[in-house]
Design a protein around this motif. Structure first.
Motif, PDB file in Angstrom:
ATOM      1  N   THR A  10       0.078  20.513   2.836  1.00  0.00           N
ATOM      2  CA  THR A  10      -0.350  20.417   4.212  1.00  0.00           C
ATOM      3  C   THR A  10      -0.600  19.222   4.607  1.00  0.00           C
ATOM      4  O   THR A  10      -0.095  18.792   5.774  1.00  0.00           O
ATOM      5  N   PHE A  11      -1.562  18.387   3.907  1.00  0.00           N
ATOM      6  CA  PHE A  11      -1.982  17.177   4.467  1.00  0.00           C
ATOM      7  C   PHE A  11      -0.935  16.038   4.441  1.00  0.00           C
ATOM      8  O   PHE A  11      -0.885  15.145   5.124  1.00  0.00           O
ATOM      9  N   SER A  12       0.087  16.299   3.645  1.00  0.00           N
ATOM     10  CA  SER A  12       1.253  15.445   3.435  1.00  0.00           C
ATOM     11  C   SER A  12       1.939  15.540   4.711  1.00  0.00           C
ATOM     12  O   SER A  12       2.888  14.629   5.038  1.00  0.00           O
ATOM     13  N   SER A  13       2.305  16.627   5.230  1.00  0.00           N
ATOM     14  CA  SER A  13       2.798  16.867   6.720  1.00  0.00           C
ATOM     15  C   SER A  13       2.249  16.671   8.039  1.00  0.00           C
ATOM     16  O   SER A  13       2.751  16.882   9.070  1.00  0.00           O
ATOM     17  N   LEU A  14       0.734  16.463   8.166  1.00  0.00           N
ATOM     18  CA  LEU A  14       0.004  16.366   9.148  1.00  0.00           C
ATOM     19  C   LEU A  14       0.367  14.832   9.741  1.00  0.00           C
ATOM     20  O   LEU A  14       0.511  13.955   9.071  1.00  0.00           O
ATOM     21  N   ARG A  15       0.379  14.751  11.210  1.00  0.00           N
ATOM     22  CA  ARG A  15       0.489  13.595  11.958  1.00  0.00           C
ATOM     23  C   ARG A  15      -1.072  13.326  12.148  1.00  0.00           C
ATOM     24  O   ARG A  15      -1.831  14.068  11.752  1.00  0.00           O
ATOM     25  N   LEU A  16      -1.055  11.832  12.396  1.00  0.00           N
ATOM     26  CA  LEU A  16      -2.400  11.483  12.585  1.00  0.00           C
ATOM     27  C   LEU A  16      -3.239  11.771  13.814  1.00  0.00           C
ATOM     28  O   LEU A  16      -4.332  11.968  13.965  1.00  0.00           O
ATOM     29  N   MET A  21       0.905  -1.266  -0.223  1.00  0.00           N
ATOM     30  CA  MET A  21      -0.122  -0.034   0.059  1.00  0.00           C
ATOM     31  C   MET A  21       0.911   1.269  -0.122  1.00  0.00           C
ATOM     32  O   MET A  21       2.096   1.293   0.845  1.00  0.00           O
ATOM     33  N   VAL A  22       0.405   2.343  -0.598  1.00  0.00           N
ATOM     34  CA  VAL A  22       0.833   3.435  -0.767  1.00  0.00           C
ATOM     35  C   VAL A  22       0.952   4.561   0.448  1.00  0.00           C
ATOM     36  O   VAL A  22      -0.379   4.334   0.830  1.00  0.00           O
ATOM     37  N   SER A  23       1.645   5.085   0.834  1.00  0.00           N
ATOM     38  CA  SER A  23       1.329   5.938   2.080  1.00  0.00           C
ATOM     39  C   SER A  23       0.461   7.097   1.578  1.00  0.00           C
ATOM     40  O   SER A  23       0.734   7.851   0.752  1.00  0.00           O
ATOM     41  N   PRO A  24      -0.434   7.344   2.278  1.00  0.00           N
ATOM     42  CA  PRO A  24      -1.323   8.524   2.182  1.00  0.00           C
ATOM     43  C   PRO A  24      -0.506   9.862   2.094  1.00  0.00           C
ATOM     44  O   PRO A  24      -0.769  11.016   1.204  1.00  0.00           O
ATOM     45  N   ARG A  25       0.286  10.001   3.011  1.00  0.00           N
ATOM     46  CA  ARG A  25       1.218  11.291   3.100  1.00  0.00           C
ATOM     47  C   ARG A  25       2.074  11.550   1.765  1.00  0.00           C
ATOM     48  O   ARG A  25       2.146  12.367   1.158  1.00  0.00           O
ATOM     49  N   SER A  26       2.519  10.199   1.244  1.00  0.00           N
ATOM     50  CA  SER A  26       3.565  10.419  -0.055  1.00  0.00           C
ATOM     51  C   SER A  26       2.273  10.725  -1.014  1.00  0.00           C
ATOM     52  O   SER A  26       2.864  11.224  -2.077  1.00  0.00           O
ATOM     53  N   CYS A  27       1.281  10.373  -0.992  1.00  0.00           N
ATOM     54  CA  CYS A  27       0.357  10.561  -2.164  1.00  0.00           C
ATOM     55  C   CYS A  27      -0.033  12.113  -2.157  1.00  0.00           C
ATOM     56  O   CYS A  27      -0.219  12.738  -3.226  1.00  0.00           O
ATOM     57  N   HIS A  28      -0.246  12.482  -0.968  1.00  0.00           N
ATOM     58  CA  HIS A  28      -0.679  13.901  -0.892  1.00  0.00           C
ATOM     59  C   HIS A  28       0.737  14.776  -1.397  1.00  0.00           C
ATOM     60  O   HIS A  28       0.269  15.676  -2.137  1.00  0.00           O
TER      61      HIS A  28
END
Length: 123
Positions: A78-84, A1-8
């Motif tokens: 911004t979303f790619s830098s957010l923590r959970l 699976m690809v990381s959501p942060r990487s996708c953003h």
């Protein structure tokens, strides 16, 4: 699976390229390589979609689309830098500027969307 942060992050870079592309088009309109679009009316569907002035031109449309792409760029980076555990900080970002009719946007509004200095804006 690809990381959501990487996708953003990837989508943010795509949106950055879109902003550059629309900036090039606007520059070509302004320096008369695409001068006809200075006065060519924008399509009614675009005027309605973006709540533009009824007399908006194709140049106005490209300014609007560039601003939309810049907003997408900012959101994705911004979303790619957010923590959970972080809250979405974009809930209200750009909302006031994007809801203004195009002709009411200040140089500061446009600079904020583009990520540039207000003095460097041409619109």
């Amino acid at each position: 699976m690809v990381s959501p942060r990487s996708c953003h992050r990837f989508v943010g870079y795509l949106e950055e390229e879109a902003v550059r592309t629309y900036t090039s088009i606007i520059t070509a309109i302004d320096d008369d390589r695409l001068g006809k679009w200075k006065t060519e009316p924008a399509p009614a569907i675009a005027i309605n979609y973006w709540h533009m002035h009824p007399n908006a031109t194709m140049r106005d449309l490209f300014l609007q689309v560039r601003m939309d792409e810049a907003s997408h760029r900012d959101v994705n980076h911004t979303f790619s830098s957010l923590r959970l555990d972080q809250t979405n900080p974009m809930i209200h970002a750009h909302a006031q500027t994007l809801m203004k009719p195009t002709e009411e946007r200040s140089a500061e509004d446009l600079a904020a969307i583009r990520g540039t200095e207000a003095s460097a804006t041409k619109a």
